[in-house]
Design a protein around this motif. Structure first.
Motif, PDB file in Angstrom:
ATOM      1  N   THR A 107       4.090  -0.258  -8.593  1.00 47.70           N
ATOM      2  CA  THR A 107       4.852   0.757  -7.852  1.00 47.70           C
ATOM      3  C   THR A 107       5.195   0.345  -6.432  1.00 47.70           C
ATOM      4  O   THR A 107       6.090   0.911  -5.825  1.00 47.70           O
ATOM      5  CB  THR A 107       4.064   2.073  -7.785  1.00 47.70           C
ATOM      6  OG1 THR A 107       2.851   1.864  -7.040  1.00 47.70           O
ATOM      7  CG2 THR A 107       3.719   2.576  -9.182  1.00 47.70           C
ATOM      8  N   ASP A 108       4.426  -0.610  -5.861  1.00 47.24           N
ATOM      9  CA  ASP A 108       4.651  -1.061  -4.486  1.00 47.24           C
ATOM     10  C   ASP A 108       4.512   0.058  -3.460  1.00 47.24           C
ATOM     11  O   ASP A 108       5.102   0.015  -2.376  1.00 47.24           O
ATOM     12  CB  ASP A 108       6.050  -1.699  -4.332  1.00 47.24           C
ATOM     13  CG  ASP A 108       6.129  -3.053  -5.019  1.00 47.24           C
ATOM     14  OD1 ASP A 108       5.084  -3.719  -5.087  1.00 47.24           O
ATOM     15  OD2 ASP A 108       7.216  -3.421  -5.486  1.00 47.24           O
ATOM     16  N   HIS A 109       3.729   1.069  -3.804  1.00 45.18           N
ATOM     17  CA  HIS A 109       3.467   2.145  -2.838  1.00 45.18           C
ATOM     18  C   HIS A 109       2.592   1.600  -1.716  1.00 45.18           C
ATOM     19  O   HIS A 109       1.616   0.900  -1.963  1.00 45.18           O
ATOM     20  CB  HIS A 109       2.757   3.307  -3.535  1.00 45.18           C
ATOM     21  CG  HIS A 109       2.606   4.520  -2.682  1.00 45.18           C
ATOM     22  ND1 HIS A 109       3.677   5.283  -2.282  1.00 45.18           N
ATOM     23  CD2 HIS A 109       1.512   5.101  -2.138  1.00 45.18           C
ATOM     24  CE1 HIS A 109       3.250   6.292  -1.544  1.00 45.18           C
ATOM     25  NE2 HIS A 109       1.943   6.199  -1.445  1.00 45.18           N
ATOM     26  N   ILE A 110       2.940   1.894  -0.473  1.00 43.15           N
ATOM     27  CA  ILE A 110       2.196   1.349   0.670  1.00 43.15           C
ATOM     28  C   ILE A 110       1.169   2.360   1.172  1.00 43.15           C
ATOM     29  O   ILE A 110       1.307   3.572   0.965  1.00 43.15           O
ATOM     30  CB  ILE A 110       3.156   0.947   1.814  1.00 43.15           C
ATOM     31  CG1 ILE A 110       3.906   2.178   2.344  1.00 43.15           C
ATOM     32  CG2 ILE A 110       4.133  -0.123   1.347  1.00 43.15           C
ATOM     33  CD1 ILE A 110       4.716   1.892   3.591  1.00 43.15           C
ATOM     34  N   ALA A 111       0.161   1.842   1.849  1.00 43.43           N
ATOM     35  CA  ALA A 111      -0.884   2.699   2.399  1.00 43.43           C
ATOM     36  C   ALA A 111      -0.418   3.323   3.709  1.00 43.43           C
ATOM     37  O   ALA A 111       0.310   2.702   4.487  1.00 43.43           O
ATOM     38  CB  ALA A 111      -2.157   1.887   2.622  1.00 43.43           C
TER      39      ALA A 111
END
Length: 322
Positions: free
Chosen positions: A238-242
């Motif tokens: 998903t490449d969701h970032i923190a």
């Protein structure tokens, strides 16, 4: 490319050496039951034939669904004794879980069969504990839990799920419930420590900074919840970032979501007919804890919904039925 799954004689080595899990040093975690099962499937298929591996996963998935139905039926019968619709609610909840796109993502993902094994193990352990109370002292319910712990770490939350079950459905006081959970807790601590000791130093989850990773997890819990209703953004990566702060992006919304569902669980837990809703919510939260506390390379992953959705589907379907 893993040579260790190509010969069944390597199975003893698989349990002794985590280097047998992957040809990539950074990926070498200790999940011996997963690797051993791959070796067995390889032997049956006589090679790397995906259909055999997928059929194996699907067979265990069907076993899990059967046990889920039995568990749901027991919990609903407690809340509404002799309820004529309990079997249909349990069946619908199980079927909805079985055909959910997020669940299919995991079942089709061969190397993530550890999620199937560990989830099945928790359900089986809890069902054995419930259905055969006279055998609890013999510890038979711990056998599937131990197998789950040899498959994937999320099974570590079994003692917490058992604790919640005792509080909600057997009306056991907290200290007494904790005492009854002690065998499971000791097993989880022991095998958890063994797993840590067996994991080679080369293992590298490529994790985000712990602070950023953890404060983003409530938002991830909200995103998973949304995916239950609208599974439109499923992805292997998903490449969701923190987030760097609770007040950055929508991290604060995740915190409010967690507070809200805990409040709902507390409210429902005080009323016998609503306790299945509370149990499902607690299951959802507890099943997310291992991947929320320990920083990993991916902020979220589709296969992480597999275990928590067991509780979530029970809560939502039962609430809808009411």
């Amino acid at each position: 490319t893993n040579p260790y799954i190509r010969d069944l004689r390597n199975i003893p080595l698989i349990f002794k050496d985590a280097d047998t899990f992957s040809t990539l040093p950074a990926n070498r975690g200790w999940r011996p039951l997963v690797t051993a099962s791959l070796a067995i499937d390889y032997a049956i298929a006589k090679g790397l034939k995906p259909g055999y591996f997928q059929a194996s996963d699907f067979a265990w998935f069907l076993v899990q669904l059967c046990l889920m139905f039995a568990l749901f039926r027991h919990i609903l019968d407690f809340a509404v004794p002799a309820g004529n619709s309990n079997r249909y609610i349990a069946l619908f909840a199980t079927a909805l879980y079985g055909v959910h796109p997020a669940i299919a993502e995991t079942v089709n993902y061969i190397i993530q069969r550890g999620d199937i094994y560990s989830t099945l193990a928790v359900i089986a352990g809890l069902l054995l504990y419930i259905r055969w109370p006279g055998r609890r002292r013999q510890g038979l319910y711990l056998i599937p839990v131990a197998l789950g712990l040899l498959s994937k770490p999320p099974a570590l939350v079994f003692p917490a799920i058992l604790f919640v079950y005792l509080l909600l459905f057997e009306d056991v006081r907290p200290l007494r419930a904790l005492a009854r959970c002690m065998p499971a807790l000791l097993l989880s601590i022991g095998l958890g420590a063994l797993s840590g000791a067996m994991t080679p130093k080369s293992y590298d989850p490529g994790a985000w900074p712990a602070h950023d990773y953890r404060i983003t997890q409530p938002l991830v819990a909200l995103r998973y919840f949304r995916n239950f209703f609208l599974p439109l953004q499923l992805s292997a990566d998903t490449d969701h970032i923190a987030e760097t702060s609770v007040f950055h992006g929508y991290a604060w919304l995740g915190v409010l979501f967690v507070i809200a569902i805990v409040a709902v669980a507390i409210y429902c837990g005080r009323r016998r007919p609503l306790r299945p809703i509370a149990f499902g919510i607690y299951w959802y939260i507890l099943a997310l804890l291992p991947t929320s506390i320990f920083p990993l390379a991916e902020i979220e992953n589709d296969h992480r919904m597999y275990f928590p959705f067991v509780g979530l589907v029970l809560s939502l379907v039962y609430a809808a039925a009411l």
